[in-house]
Write an enzyme that holds these catalytic residues in place. Structure first.
Site, PDB file in Angstrom:
ATOM      1  N   HIS A 136      41.358  55.570  62.622  1.00 29.43           N
ATOM      2  CA  HIS A 136      41.041  55.993  61.142  1.00 29.43           C
ATOM      3  C   HIS A 136      41.160  54.748  60.468  1.00 29.43           C
ATOM      4  CE1 HIS A 136      41.957  60.142  62.228  1.00 29.43           C
ATOM      5  NE2 HIS A 136      41.526  60.483  61.068  1.00 29.43           N
ATOM      6  N   LYS A 176      45.278  54.839  55.964  1.00 28.07           N
ATOM      7  CA  LYS A 176      45.852  56.037  56.354  1.00 28.07           C
ATOM      8  C   LYS A 176      47.341  55.853  56.819  1.00 28.07           C
ATOM      9  CE  LYS A 176      45.475  59.992  59.611  1.00 28.07           C
ATOM     10  NZ  LYS A 176      45.337  60.806  58.393  1.00 28.07           N
TER      11      LYS A 176
END
Length: 250
Positions: free
Chosen positions: A142, A146
């Protein structure tokens, strides 16, 4: 036209939903909830659900996990159907969703992507046949903003696989050391964070002399917003209960 209350309307996913709903003639955002209001909002924005005065058909939530308990209580009090797409929910909050579902329709998924949820079906079909002879590992990637790791989706995939196994595997988060056993009864879950990766999940079944990989790549956040909108359309017509993407895809 269905009236939507958008929780987390100023977040990244909130902006994506605003853009997509603007092009969807069957939906209208009548109000939003966020920690701060802005002068250029196209609809009224409140800091708490208790202050919302508009008529609402369904609530879509892409907020912060800490805000979800208050939202659940407000939806129960107002008897509004609730789609929760926020990740990182605590065990206590998930229990609240279950309790709320006795009063209102609740839709919850750790990932709103239709592709991810089709992937789950494929993994659950494959895992029992491979359980005795294959190690199972999950790698998720990600963007560097995040906050939670591993991702809720990685845990969703792992839990979905474990549900089908005769002997569920123990989760190993990352791997480090000089004298590892790499226990066959473990399922490794590994997180990568960098750049602007929207989301990538790979499930590896590794056996003797053969490897099988299942991979899903998110190319934009639109896929999660589209899934949430489909969930909202589905939920409006349901009676009280707890629903997931598996119900939508059934």
């Amino acid at each position: 036209m269905k009236k939507v209350l958008l929780s987390g309307c100023h977040g990244q996913m909130g902006h994506v939903l605003q853009r997509l709903i603007a092009d969807k003639p069957t939906f209208e955002i009548v109000a939003g909830i966020d920690r701060t209001a802005k002068k250029n909002d196209d609809f009224p924005v409140y800091t708490t659900i208790d202050d919302v005065k508009e008529e609402v058909d369904v609530v879509i939530d892409f907020s912060h996990y800490s805000s979800v308990p208050t939202l659940i209580n407000g939806c129960v009090a107002k008897e509004w159907p609730l789609v929760v797409a926020t990740t990182g929910l605590t065990t206590e909050t998930k229990a609240m969703l279950s309790v709320a579902s006795h009063v209102i329709p609740v839709f919850y998924s750790a990932n709103m992507s239709l592709g991810i949820n089709v992937l789950i079906k494929a993994l659950q079909a494959a895992a029992p046949a491979l359980e005795s002879d294959f190690n199972i590992e999950i790698i998720e990637k990600h963007h560097n903003q995040k906050k939670d790791a591993p991702s809720g989706t990685a845990l969703l995939l792992a839990d979905s696989i474990n549900q089908t196994l005769t002997t569920p595997k123990e989760y190993l988060f990352g791997r480090a050391g000089n004298d590892l056993e790499n226990d066959f009864n473990q399922m490794g879950i590994h997180a990568v964070r960098g750049g602007s990766i929207p989301g990538e999940h790979t499930v590896i079944f590794a056996g003797a002399d053969e490897i099988l990989e299942f991979k899903h790549t998110a190319l934009s956040r639109d896929i999660f917003a589209n899934g949430a909108m489909k969930a909202a359309e589905f939920l409006i017509n349901q009676k009280a209960g707890l629903y997931s993407m598996q119900d939508l895809l059934a």
